[in-house]
Write a protein that holds these residues in place. Structure first.
Motif, PDB file in Angstrom:
ATOM      1  N   LYS A 190       0.752  -1.185  -0.117  1.00  0.00           N
ATOM      2  CA  LYS A 190       0.072   0.144  -0.161  1.00  0.00           C
ATOM      3  C   LYS A 190       0.732   1.386  -0.057  1.00  0.00           C
ATOM      4  CE  LYS A 190      -3.955  -2.244  -0.036  1.00  0.00           C
ATOM      5  NZ  LYS A 190      -4.592  -2.281  -1.156  1.00  0.00           N
ATOM      6  N   ILE A 191       2.104   1.156   0.011  1.00  0.00           N
ATOM      7  CA  ILE A 191       2.907   2.513   0.056  1.00  0.00           C
ATOM      8  C   ILE A 191       3.544   2.826  -1.215  1.00  0.00           C
ATOM      9  CG2 ILE A 191       3.665   2.396   2.636  1.00  0.00           C
ATOM     10  CD1 ILE A 191       6.489   1.389   1.562  1.00  0.00           C
ATOM     11  N   PRO A 192       3.793   3.938  -1.794  1.00  0.00           N
ATOM     12  CA  PRO A 192       4.174   4.479  -3.063  1.00  0.00           C
ATOM     13  C   PRO A 192       5.554   3.521  -3.317  1.00  0.00           C
ATOM     14  CG  PRO A 192       3.236   6.208  -1.827  1.00  0.00           C
ATOM     15  CD  PRO A 192       3.376   5.266  -0.904  1.00  0.00           C
ATOM     16  N   GLU A 193       5.650   3.279  -4.561  1.00  0.00           N
ATOM     17  CA  GLU A 193       6.823   2.547  -5.016  1.00  0.00           C
ATOM     18  C   GLU A 193       8.212   2.907  -4.619  1.00  0.00           C
ATOM     19  OE1 GLU A 193       7.137   1.176  -9.257  1.00  0.00           O
ATOM     20  OE2 GLU A 193       5.459   0.042  -8.738  1.00  0.00           O
ATOM     21  N   ASN A 194       8.452   4.257  -4.687  1.00  0.00           N
ATOM     22  CA  ASN A 194       9.819   4.674  -4.414  1.00  0.00           C
ATOM     23  C   ASN A 194       9.974   4.920  -2.992  1.00  0.00           C
ATOM     24  OD1 ASN A 194       8.027   6.904  -4.035  1.00  0.00           O
ATOM     25  ND2 ASN A 194       9.278   8.353  -5.140  1.00  0.00           N
ATOM     26  N   CYS A 195       9.039   4.723  -2.064  1.00  0.00           N
ATOM     27  CA  CYS A 195       9.253   4.745  -0.700  1.00  0.00           C
ATOM     28  C   CYS A 195      10.126   3.619   0.096  1.00  0.00           C
ATOM     29  CB  CYS A 195       8.003   4.947  -0.040  1.00  0.00           C
ATOM     30  SG  CYS A 195       7.074   6.107  -0.164  1.00  0.00           S
ATOM     31  N   THR A 196      10.816   3.887   1.021  1.00  0.00           N
ATOM     32  CA  THR A 196      11.375   3.175   1.814  1.00  0.00           C
ATOM     33  C   THR A 196      10.620   2.635   2.954  1.00  0.00           C
ATOM     34  OG1 THR A 196      12.541   4.708   2.686  1.00  0.00           O
ATOM     35  CG2 THR A 196      13.807   3.514   0.988  1.00  0.00           C
ATOM     36  N   TRP A 197      11.148   1.394   3.513  1.00  0.00           N
ATOM     37  CA  TRP A 197      10.312   0.920   4.719  1.00  0.00           C
ATOM     38  C   TRP A 197      11.062  -0.013   5.617  1.00  0.00           C
ATOM     39  CZ3 TRP A 197       9.374  -4.400   5.519  1.00  0.00           C
ATOM     40  CH2 TRP A 197       9.582  -5.151   4.404  1.00  0.00           C
ATOM     41  N   SER A 198      10.739  -0.006   6.974  1.00  0.00           N
ATOM     42  CA  SER A 198      11.451  -1.273   7.623  1.00  0.00           C
ATOM     43  C   SER A 198      10.083  -1.629   8.957  1.00  0.00           C
ATOM     44  CB  SER A 198      12.421  -0.269   8.976  1.00  0.00           C
ATOM     45  OG  SER A 198      11.711   0.708   9.554  1.00  0.00           O
ATOM     46  N   VAL A 199      10.363  -2.705   9.302  1.00  0.00           N
ATOM     47  CA  VAL A 199       9.465  -3.228  10.154  1.00  0.00           C
ATOM     48  C   VAL A 199       9.976  -3.529  11.697  1.00  0.00           C
ATOM     49  CG1 VAL A 199      10.157  -5.735   9.709  1.00  0.00           C
ATOM     50  CG2 VAL A 199       7.870  -5.092  10.349  1.00  0.00           C
ATOM     51  N   ALA A 200       9.192  -3.180  12.752  1.00  0.00           N
ATOM     52  CA  ALA A 200       9.663  -3.286  14.266  1.00  0.00           C
ATOM     53  C   ALA A 200       8.437  -4.223  14.439  1.00  0.00           C
ATOM     54  CB  ALA A 200       9.407  -1.810  14.859  1.00  0.00           C
ATOM     55  N   GLY A 201       9.012  -5.511  14.869  1.00  0.00           N
ATOM     56  CA  GLY A 201       8.038  -6.536  15.251  1.00  0.00           C
ATOM     57  C   GLY A 201       7.913  -6.518  16.888  1.00  0.00           C
ATOM     58  N   ILE A 202       6.667  -6.379  17.298  1.00  0.00           N
ATOM     59  CA  ILE A 202       6.867  -6.587  18.878  1.00  0.00           C
ATOM     60  C   ILE A 202       6.699  -7.871  19.316  1.00  0.00           C
ATOM     61  CG2 ILE A 202       5.278  -5.714  20.885  1.00  0.00           C
ATOM     62  CD1 ILE A 202       6.360  -3.335  19.210  1.00  0.00           C
ATOM     63  N   GLY A 203       7.608  -8.134  20.464  1.00  0.00           N
ATOM     64  CA  GLY A 203       7.721  -9.509  21.051  1.00  0.00           C
ATOM     65  C   GLY A 203       7.949 -10.535  20.232  1.00  0.00           C
ATOM     66  N   LYS A 204       7.409 -11.573  20.209  1.00  0.00           N
ATOM     67  CA  LYS A 204       7.572 -12.890  19.446  1.00  0.00           C
ATOM     68  C   LYS A 204       7.651 -12.417  17.808  1.00  0.00           C
ATOM     69  CE  LYS A 204       2.848 -14.289  19.010  1.00  0.00           C
ATOM     70  NZ  LYS A 204       1.756 -15.176  19.525  1.00  0.00           N
ATOM     71  N   TYR A 205       7.011 -11.329  17.334  1.00  0.00           N
ATOM     72  CA  TYR A 205       6.848 -10.967  15.946  1.00  0.00           C
ATOM     73  C   TYR A 205       8.297 -10.635  15.492  1.00  0.00           C
ATOM     74  CZ  TYR A 205       1.813 -11.417  16.552  1.00  0.00           C
ATOM     75  OH  TYR A 205       0.696 -11.944  16.901  1.00  0.00           O
ATOM     76  N   GLU A 206       9.362 -10.104  16.522  1.00  0.00           N
ATOM     77  CA  GLU A 206      10.224  -9.415  16.009  1.00  0.00           C
ATOM     78  C   GLU A 206      11.216 -10.026  14.792  1.00  0.00           C
ATOM     79  OE1 GLU A 206      14.112  -8.122  18.414  1.00  0.00           O
ATOM     80  OE2 GLU A 206      12.990  -6.235  18.333  1.00  0.00           O
ATOM     81  N   LEU A 207      11.562 -11.360  15.414  1.00  0.00           N
ATOM     82  CA  LEU A 207      12.659 -12.068  14.432  1.00  0.00           C
ATOM     83  C   LEU A 207      11.717 -12.474  13.334  1.00  0.00           C
ATOM     84  CD1 LEU A 207      15.265 -13.121  14.147  1.00  0.00           C
ATOM     85  CD2 LEU A 207      14.531 -15.230  15.548  1.00  0.00           C
ATOM     86  N   PRO A 208      10.592 -13.204  13.099  1.00  0.00           N
ATOM     87  CA  PRO A 208      10.215 -13.620  11.817  1.00  0.00           C
ATOM     88  C   PRO A 208       9.791 -12.301  11.059  1.00  0.00           C
ATOM     89  CG  PRO A 208       8.802 -14.040  13.703  1.00  0.00           C
ATOM     90  CD  PRO A 208       9.846 -13.532  14.228  1.00  0.00           C
ATOM     91  N   LEU A 209       9.372 -11.285  11.462  1.00  0.00           N
ATOM     92  CA  LEU A 209       9.177 -10.054  10.567  1.00  0.00           C
ATOM     93  C   LEU A 209      10.324  -9.635  10.103  1.00  0.00           C
ATOM     94  CD1 LEU A 209       6.124  -8.294  12.317  1.00  0.00           C
ATOM     95  CD2 LEU A 209       6.126  -9.647  10.189  1.00  0.00           C
ATOM     96  N   ALA A 210      11.369  -9.529  10.946  1.00  0.00           N
ATOM     97  CA  ALA A 210      12.831  -9.159  10.459  1.00  0.00           C
ATOM     98  C   ALA A 210      13.320  -9.979   9.197  1.00  0.00           C
ATOM     99  CB  ALA A 210      13.676  -9.029  11.671  1.00  0.00           C
ATOM    100  N   VAL A 211      13.316 -11.386   9.454  1.00  0.00           N
ATOM    101  CA  VAL A 211      13.850 -12.237   8.470  1.00  0.00           C
ATOM    102  C   VAL A 211      13.054 -11.887   7.215  1.00  0.00           C
ATOM    103  CG1 VAL A 211      13.912 -14.719   7.789  1.00  0.00           C
ATOM    104  CG2 VAL A 211      14.410 -13.784  10.080  1.00  0.00           C
ATOM    105  N   HIS A 212      11.760 -11.803   7.057  1.00  0.00           N
ATOM    106  CA  HIS A 212      10.818 -11.428   5.933  1.00  0.00           C
ATOM    107  C   HIS A 212      11.338 -10.225   5.320  1.00  0.00           C
ATOM    108  CE1 HIS A 212       8.706 -15.059   7.140  1.00  0.00           C
ATOM    109  NE2 HIS A 212       8.284 -14.988   5.933  1.00  0.00           N
ATOM    110  N   ALA A 213      11.410  -9.138   6.085  1.00  0.00           N
ATOM    111  CA  ALA A 213      11.640  -7.792   5.809  1.00  0.00           C
ATOM    112  C   ALA A 213      13.291  -7.940   4.965  1.00  0.00           C
ATOM    113  CB  ALA A 213      11.914  -6.747   6.864  1.00  0.00           C
ATOM    114  N   ILE A 214      14.141  -8.643   5.392  1.00  0.00           N
ATOM    115  CA  ILE A 214      15.432  -8.867   4.937  1.00  0.00           C
ATOM    116  C   ILE A 214      15.208  -9.154   3.458  1.00  0.00           C
ATOM    117  CG2 ILE A 214      17.625  -9.757   4.943  1.00  0.00           C
ATOM    118  CD1 ILE A 214      17.441  -9.689   8.123  1.00  0.00           C
TER     119      ILE A 214
END
Ligand code: KMH
Ligand code: ZN
Length: 271
Positions: A190-214
């Motif tokens: 849903k974000i415009p194509e030229n934008c950058t993004w990061s993810v901050a997963g809370i608690g147990k979500y931190e690691l799996p979301l980080a791996v997917h973001a990478i």
């Protein structure tokens, strides 16, 4: 793929020393912890200030002290919080911007936050954004719910925010968007194509979301603000330990790590 920007959120406003004995609280502790994370590979330090007894504060003087102490040690990007704790007033939340940081967070909407409400009416978002524009501070758009992307894009239309924006998806806060991978894929779509993004997963979500973001080409935030554990039932020994793990995984996945100056280029930070 772009090099990976690792943000470390070393303290936050909610975690206590009782829950995480290694939590950095004083300006000296925060600066030293940030330095260790920089050595481990972090290029942005997301900062919340505390009083000596651990109470969250948005005091200009304390943010300034932390900023100066960090700057003496390394060139990591200093990114103070305008979110503060849920009970901070709008005026208190403005104070870190007076330190003229290169970057600051900009929460783009109101949501439930555990048993509290994190208040970000349109007027707040707009005023924070105007102050950041005036001071040439790069905003990181904090997204706790899908509609917050639209709130930020509305400010782009009004000429207050500029594309390309940098979004941080904060996922898994009780009361806001969950931290499933499908939720992350949806937000990214849903974000415009030229934008950058990061993810901050809370608690147990931190690691799996980080791996997917990478793997997806996004960037990653870790640290005690979001998660105090290394794994289930085992507290992390430091914020740097959490950064080091992301660096190892990124290298395995073929993603190089951005230095602070490389992060400045990726994020279009010009000072
Ligand atoms: N502590 C949260 C209520 C930010 O730093 O900009 C808000 C927060 C967001 O942490
Ligand atoms: Zn924060």
């Amino acid at each position: 793929m772009e090099k990976l920007i690792i943000t470390v959120a070393v303290t936050g406003a909610e975690v206590t020393k009782e829950k995480q004995p290694n939590l950095p609280v004083t300006p000296d502790e925060i600066a030293e912890e940030v330095y260790k994370c920089y050595l481990a590979g972090a290029s942005i330090a997301h900062i919340h200030a505390r009083l000596a007894d651990g109470t969250p504060t948005q005091s200009y003087e304390i943010y300034k002290e932390i900023k100066e102490k960090i700057e003496k040690k390394c060139n990591i990007i200093f990114q103070p919080s305008t979110g503060g704790a849920t009970w901070h007033t709008f005026e208190e939340r403005m104070q870190p911007l007076l330190t003229n940081p290169e970057m600051a967070t900009l929460s783009a909407g109101t949501c439930n936050f555990g048993n509290d409400v994190f208040m970000n009416p349109e007027e707040y978002i707009e005023k924070f954004a105007i102050e950041m524009k005036k001071r040439n501070i790069k905003p990181e758009i904090e997204v706790f719910e899908r509609g917050m992307i639209e709130n930020a894009l509305k400010l782009v239309k009004k000429g207050i925010l500029e594309l390309p924006l940098h979004f941080d998806f904060v996922m898994g806060v009780p009361g806001a968007i969950p931290g499933d991978v499908s939720d992350l894929v949806y937000l990214v779509s849903k974000i415009p194509e030229n934008c950058t993004w990061s993810v901050a997963g809370i608690g147990k979500y931190e690691l799996p979301l980080a791996v997917h973001a990478i793997a997806m080409g996004g960037h990653v935030r870790v640290g005690f603000e979001d998660n105090i554990y290394y794994k289930k039932g085992e507290l992390a020994s430091s914020n740097a330990q959490l950064v080091e793990r992301i660096v190892r995984i990124a290298k395995e996945l073929g993603r190089e790590i951005a230095t602070p100056d490389e992060a400045r280029k990726i994020l279009n930070i010009k000072r």
